[in-house]
Design an enzyme around this catalytic site. Sequence first.
Site, short mmCIF file in Angstrom:
data_model
loop_
_atom_site.label_atom_id
_atom_site.label_comp_id
_atom_site.label_asym_id
_atom_site.label_seq_id
_atom_site.Cartn_x
_atom_site.Cartn_y
_atom_site.Cartn_z
N HIS A 1 -33.42 42.74 -1.53
CA HIS A 1 -34.43 42.74 -2.59
C HIS A 1 -35.66 41.93 -2.18
O HIS A 1 -35.60 41.06 -1.32
CB HIS A 1 -33.86 42.26 -3.93
CG HIS A 1 -33.60 40.79 -4.05
ND1 HIS A 1 -32.71 40.27 -4.96
CD2 HIS A 1 -34.12 39.71 -3.42
CE1 HIS A 1 -32.70 38.96 -4.87
NE2 HIS A 1 -33.55 38.59 -3.95
N ASN B 1 -29.27 41.21 -0.36
CA ASN B 1 -29.08 42.65 -0.59
C ASN B 1 -30.36 43.44 -0.31
O ASN B 1 -30.47 44.61 -0.63
CB ASN B 1 -28.61 42.91 -2.04
CG ASN B 1 -29.65 42.46 -3.06
OD1 ASN B 1 -30.71 41.95 -2.70
ND2 ASN B 1 -29.35 42.66 -4.33
N ASP C 1 -41.60 35.85 -9.34
CA ASP C 1 -40.51 36.27 -10.23
C ASP C 1 -39.94 35.07 -10.97
O ASP C 1 -40.28 33.92 -10.68
CB ASP C 1 -39.43 37.04 -9.45
CG ASP C 1 -38.88 36.26 -8.26
OD1 ASP C 1 -39.24 35.08 -8.09
OD2 ASP C 1 -38.08 36.83 -7.50
N GLU D 1 -34.60 45.08 -7.25
CA GLU D 1 -33.24 45.19 -6.74
C GLU D 1 -32.97 46.59 -6.17
O GLU D 1 -33.59 47.56 -6.61
CB GLU D 1 -32.24 44.94 -7.89
CG GLU D 1 -32.34 43.57 -8.54
CD GLU D 1 -31.62 42.47 -7.74
OE1 GLU D 1 -31.49 42.58 -6.51
OE2 GLU D 1 -31.19 41.50 -8.39
C1 GLP Z 1 -34.17 35.08 -5.02
C2 GLP Z 1 -35.60 35.07 -5.58
C3 GLP Z 1 -36.59 35.62 -4.59
C4 GLP Z 1 -36.25 35.03 -3.25
C5 GLP Z 1 -34.98 35.66 -2.75
C6 GLP Z 1 -34.44 35.08 -1.47
O1 GLP Z 1 -33.30 35.74 -5.86
N1 GLP Z 1 -35.72 35.78 -6.79
O2 GLP Z 1 -37.91 35.29 -4.98
O3 GLP Z 1 -37.30 35.29 -2.36
O4 GLP Z 1 -33.98 35.68 -3.75
O5 GLP Z 1 -33.93 33.78 -1.67
P1 GLP Z 1 -33.62 32.78 -0.49
O6 GLP Z 1 -34.92 32.48 0.15
O7 GLP Z 1 -33.03 31.56 -1.15
O8 GLP Z 1 -32.68 33.45 0.42
#
Ligand code: GLP
Length: 242
Positions: free
Chosen positions: A138, A136, A67, A143
């Site tokens: 995702h 959340n 992403d 989302e």
């Molecule tokens: C972000 C990214 C995701 C990531 C997720 C978790 O928004 N778009 O690719 O895996 O949220 O992030 P983190 O590993 O910093 O908790």
Amino acid sequence: MRILYCEDYESLSLRAGSLVISEITQKRDLLLCAATGSSPIGLYDALVTRSRTDRALFAALRVIKLDEWVGLLENDPGSCEQYLRTRLLDPLGISPARYIALTSAPSEPEEECKRIRSELEQHGPIDVCVLGLGINGHIGFNEPGPVLLPRCHVARLSDDSRRHAMVRFADRTPHFGLTLGMQEILAAKRIILLVAGAGKQQAIAGVLSGEVTTTLPASFLWLHRNVDCLIDRESVSPWNPG
Ligand code: GLP
């Protein structure tokens, strides 16, 4: 889904690293889908460490970006591009020919998604998909909401995503992201979900309940037959699943 509790972030990262390395050993030109964020940093470090003694192992590895934020310059320190470049692509020597990437500043975001869809049709499916869990619930920028989308699309970001550490210092916080869709993720041969970092208790408890709902996109991973969910016990504490 195989649930693997790890003592701490380091052991989670080393376990995830071994899983990925054993897959690459069996298929050198494996297509790895790479999430960003804090969760996979240790896993990518483990791959880079291995590459110092076995560069050849990564000589055919292919990478696809999961992403990207919309509106950041590619060299913005908060962009997924910059993250992957410094933590994974450059250290492993992944050439542009072996990298499929959503651009962060597309002039036509819908066209960019179409391009990635067709790249995946041509070069997919993903062999190993590394995911982090959003607070959340995702995955990528799929989302929570009334519906989920199957293929690469432009996503309106939730407030939780807009508060993510990667864009905390951005001049203007992005309102949209580009992301692979649920079907493209679920078509991966193997999925590794990394659950680490603060604030994940509620989301992981929801996933572990076993109910599948669009309000918790990660719960759809129950529909896949080859998922490892690695949970850092330290970060889910004090919630204690036993
Ligand atoms: C972000 C990214 C995701 C990531 C997720 C978790 O928004 N778009 O690719 O895996 O949220 O992030 P983190 O590993 O910093 O908790």
